[in-house]
Design a protein around this motif. Structure first.
Motif, short mmCIF file in Angstrom:
data_model
loop_
_atom_site.label_atom_id
_atom_site.label_comp_id
_atom_site.label_asym_id
_atom_site.label_seq_id
_atom_site.Cartn_x
_atom_site.Cartn_y
_atom_site.Cartn_z
N ARG A 1 -35.01 -46.53 10.75
CA ARG A 1 -33.74 -47.22 10.97
C ARG A 1 -33.80 -47.96 12.29
O ARG A 1 -34.39 -47.48 13.25
CB ARG A 1 -32.58 -46.22 11.03
N THR A 2 -33.11 -49.08 12.33
CA THR A 2 -32.97 -49.79 13.61
C THR A 2 -31.54 -49.59 14.10
O THR A 2 -30.62 -49.32 13.33
CB THR A 2 -33.26 -51.30 13.47
N CYS A 3 -31.39 -49.73 15.39
CA CYS A 3 -30.11 -49.49 16.07
C CYS A 3 -29.02 -50.39 15.47
O CYS A 3 -29.27 -51.54 15.11
CB CYS A 3 -30.29 -49.78 17.55
N GLY A 4 -27.82 -49.85 15.36
CA GLY A 4 -26.70 -50.58 14.78
C GLY A 4 -25.89 -51.39 15.76
O GLY A 4 -24.81 -51.89 15.42
N ILE A 5 -26.36 -51.55 16.98
CA ILE A 5 -25.62 -52.28 18.01
C ILE A 5 -25.88 -53.78 17.90
O ILE A 5 -27.02 -54.21 17.75
CB ILE A 5 -26.01 -51.78 19.42
N SER B 1 -34.42 -51.87 18.36
CA SER B 1 -35.03 -50.58 18.70
C SER B 1 -34.89 -49.60 17.54
O SER B 1 -33.91 -49.63 16.79
CB SER B 1 -34.39 -49.99 19.95
N ILE B 2 -35.86 -48.73 17.42
CA ILE B 2 -35.89 -47.73 16.34
C ILE B 2 -34.99 -46.56 16.73
O ILE B 2 -34.97 -46.10 17.87
CB ILE B 2 -37.33 -47.23 16.11
N VAL B 3 -34.25 -46.06 15.75
CA VAL B 3 -33.39 -44.89 15.91
C VAL B 3 -34.22 -43.66 15.57
O VAL B 3 -34.90 -43.65 14.54
CB VAL B 3 -32.15 -44.99 14.97
N PRO B 4 -34.18 -42.60 16.41
CA PRO B 4 -34.92 -41.38 16.06
C PRO B 4 -34.50 -40.86 14.68
O PRO B 4 -33.33 -40.95 14.30
CB PRO B 4 -34.55 -40.39 17.17
#
Length: 188
Positions: free
Chosen positions: A5-9, A19-22
């Motif tokens: 997943r990538t950041c939702g911001i 950026s990748i979400v853990p």
């Protein structure tokens, strides 16, 4: 295989954070934006932590830290402010309920810490704001279980229910600290 997943911001320029979400993250935020959100929340609602030193108003060690300073989490006294040392402490009479074995004492004191320390007891059950008149009313209310006409009573259902209502789910010493702090605050 699951895609990362990538950041939702959404960034200021309208693009999305790449950026990748853990994988185990509960929120769809990268580490950098999660920390930024935590900082924003801390500014708004504070962070509960140990005070740098005990509260001068109530003695609690638990506080809430804001960017503007610390507040006591128990009595909301601003850490670093000093109660007016020239004034005598405010008088706060309480009716106290203590247990010793199967007996409960209903007494009153303006200094419950000192008074209760001088009495045999297993547990401080509750405090109720009031003076000798309230104490006498409580003695009359539970007279059927009074021991030798004194301040000790056999523990019984009605008295135990009353104590639970008076306690209100709050530690007696915390309640006392709040009441005392309120009296100090009213002085200005």
């Amino acid at each position: 295989m699951e895609h990362p997943r990538t950041c939702g911001i959404t960034l200021h320029d309208g693009s999305n954070c790449s950026s990748i979400v853990p994988a185990d993250a509960e929120l769809n935020l990268c580490d950098q934006h999660l920390l930024a959100a935590a900082d924003i929340a801390a500014r708004e609602v504070g962070v509960t932590d140990l005070l740098p030193s005990p509260c001068l108003a109530c003695g609690s060690r638990l506080g809430v830290h804001y960017p503007s300073g610390w507040l006591c989490a128990v009595c909301e006294w601003r850490h670093g402010e000093f109660p007016d040392g020239e004034l005598a402490p405010p008088r706060l009479d309480v009716v106290y309920y203590i247990r010793f074995g199967g007996l409960i004492k209903i007494g009153t004191s303006a200094n419950p810490r000192r008074r209760i320390a001088s009495l045999p007891h297993d547990e401080v059950l509750a405090f109720e704001r009031g003076d000798r008149r309230l104490e006498q009313r409580r003695h009359a209310q539970f007279a059927s279980q009074q021991v030798n006409g004194g301040e000790w009573f056999h523990a019984h259902e009605a008295l135990l229910r009353h104590i639970e209502v008076v306690r209100g789910g709050i530690d007696p010493w915390d309640a006392h600290a709040r009441w005392l702090s309120s009296l100090l605050a009213l002085r200005g």
